[in-house]
Design a protein around this motif. Structure first.
Motif: not given
Length: 400
Positions: A260-275
């Motif tokens: 779950r932490r791994a999936i959260d991490l990739i999601r937040v990283a994706g959002e940062i990349a988009e921003r």
């Protein structure tokens, strides 16, 4: 220089996004195939199979650390059973509730009751004794001859919601069939606490642990495969760099195999990349995401605690001294202020040890000469963070 607001709005309007399906990166998403959990899926299915043969399954206890797929597997198995049940005339009701998300025992039982189709008039949201709420749940099961399966996630918190009553309800749930002449009730408990059973009333242990399944931790390679599957479905092709994937798996696997932490991490990283208007998720984005999650972790941890653990944390802040006895005295005063029954000193001592594991507090043994040894505790976070986190909790407003 372009306006930063316009830049973000233009990107949103143009549809430029590297995440194409965000729901796949949410912890509630149930994939078609749950990787590395074939054996566990088989065990849970076999345990609940009797319901399809129109007989009551044994109570089931599922253990495992956070992020090991327990809830995912149980929800998938029960939903598959529900699909088959809808084609038959056998009245089965599968209900799900999370003890940690309910602030009171009453609220937890009402949540279960609503899923049994008990309305506000039959089961009001306040005003009844706990024993009466439970009686109405059983009456509904009996009157409609329901074969109910209650899935209670984070069941270890159920016993903490109200000390004596909580433990008593756990006992009543496991022995409910003795009071039913028609229909049945099976309890499926999911716990992150591998020592949960050791803290139970001996009367509950034998009936709750009729069947047990332990979910092992994922290793780094398994987490990488889980992440790759989610990335393939959720992200635009080739938008996550291989080193970023490797780091993400290593960070989550290095803790205790928390997918779950791994999936959260990739999601937040994706959002940062988009921003940042980046076309790819890089190692730097994973590192930024990790720092962001860590910053929010303590606040999220505080918010997630059930009422009595919150009271213990506040008791440490307000105690005259910092010994277990002084904290317990402070805790009892807080219980009076909020109108709650206090837990025993033994349970509060256990709770202090459990909170210490989260890193929110730290304890040290102090020698007191002829008086022996005592353990003294202090917060590792600021009092301001505790106050800001708890200020929106209606029960705690008078204290904070």
């Amino acid at each position: 220089m372009s306006d930063p607001i316009d830049k973000l709005l233009d990107a949103a309007e143009s549809g430029k996004s590297i995440i194409k399906n965000r729901k796949i990166l949410h912890f509630t998403y149930i994939p078609d195939i749950i990787l590395h959990r074939t054996s566990e899926q088989e065990q849970v299915t076999q345990s609940l199979l009797p319901i399809l043969k129109q007989s009551r399954p044994s109570n089931l206890l599922v253990y495992g650390k956070p992020g090991t797929g327990k809830t995912l597997v149980v929800k998938k198995v029960t939903s598959k059973i529900q699909e088959r049940v809808e084609k038959s005339n056998f009245p089965i009701k599968l209900v799900y509730s999370n003890s940690k998300e309910e602030t009171t025992l009453y609220g937890l039982l009402v949540s279960l009751g609503r899923q049994l189709d008990l309305n506000e008039k039959e089961l009001p949201t306040t005003g009844l004794a706990i024993s009466e709420v439970f009686k109405r749940l059983l009456n509904k099961i009996e009157q409609e001859k329901l074969n109910a399966i209650f899935v209670i996630d984070e069941i270890d918190y159920l016993a903490q919601l109200v000390s004596k009553t909580g433990k008593d309800i756990l006992y009543q749930l496991t022995r409910a069939n003795e009071r039913l002449s028609q229909g049945s009730l099976t309890l499926v408990g999911i716990s992150n606490d591998l020592t949960f059973k050791e803290k139970l009333d001996p009367r509950v242990i034998s009936s709750l642990g009729e069947e047990e399944i332990v979910f092992p931790n994922y290793d780094v390679d398994q987490i990488k495969k889980i992440l790759q599957e989610r990335i393939d479905e959720a992200f635009v092709e080739n938008s996550v760099e291989e080193p970023a994937l490797n780091l993400c798996a290593a960070l989550a696997g290095g803790e205790h195999g928390d997918a779950r932490r791994a999936i959260d991490l990739i999601r937040v990283a994706g959002e940062i990349a988009e921003r940042q208007q980046s076309d790819k998720v890089t190692i730097e984005h994973i590192r930024e995401a990790s720092l962001k999650i860590e910053e929010n972790k303590e606040e999220a941890s505080l918010k997630s605690y059930p009422l009595h653990e919150k009271l213990v944390i506040l008791a440490i802040m307000k105690a005259i001294g910092s010994s277990t006895g002084e904290i317990y005295s402070s805790y009892k005063n807080l219980c009076k202020i909020v109108g709650r029954d206090e837990l025993t000193q033994r349970r509060i001592t256990q709770m202090l040890s459990e909170i210490e594991l989260s890193g929110i507090i730290t304890g040290r043994l102090v020698h007191q000469g002829i008086h022996g040894r005592t353990k003294k505790y202090k917060l590792t976070i600021s009092s301001e963070m505790v106050k800001n986190t708890f200020k929106n909790d209606l029960t705690l407003q008078d204290i904070v």
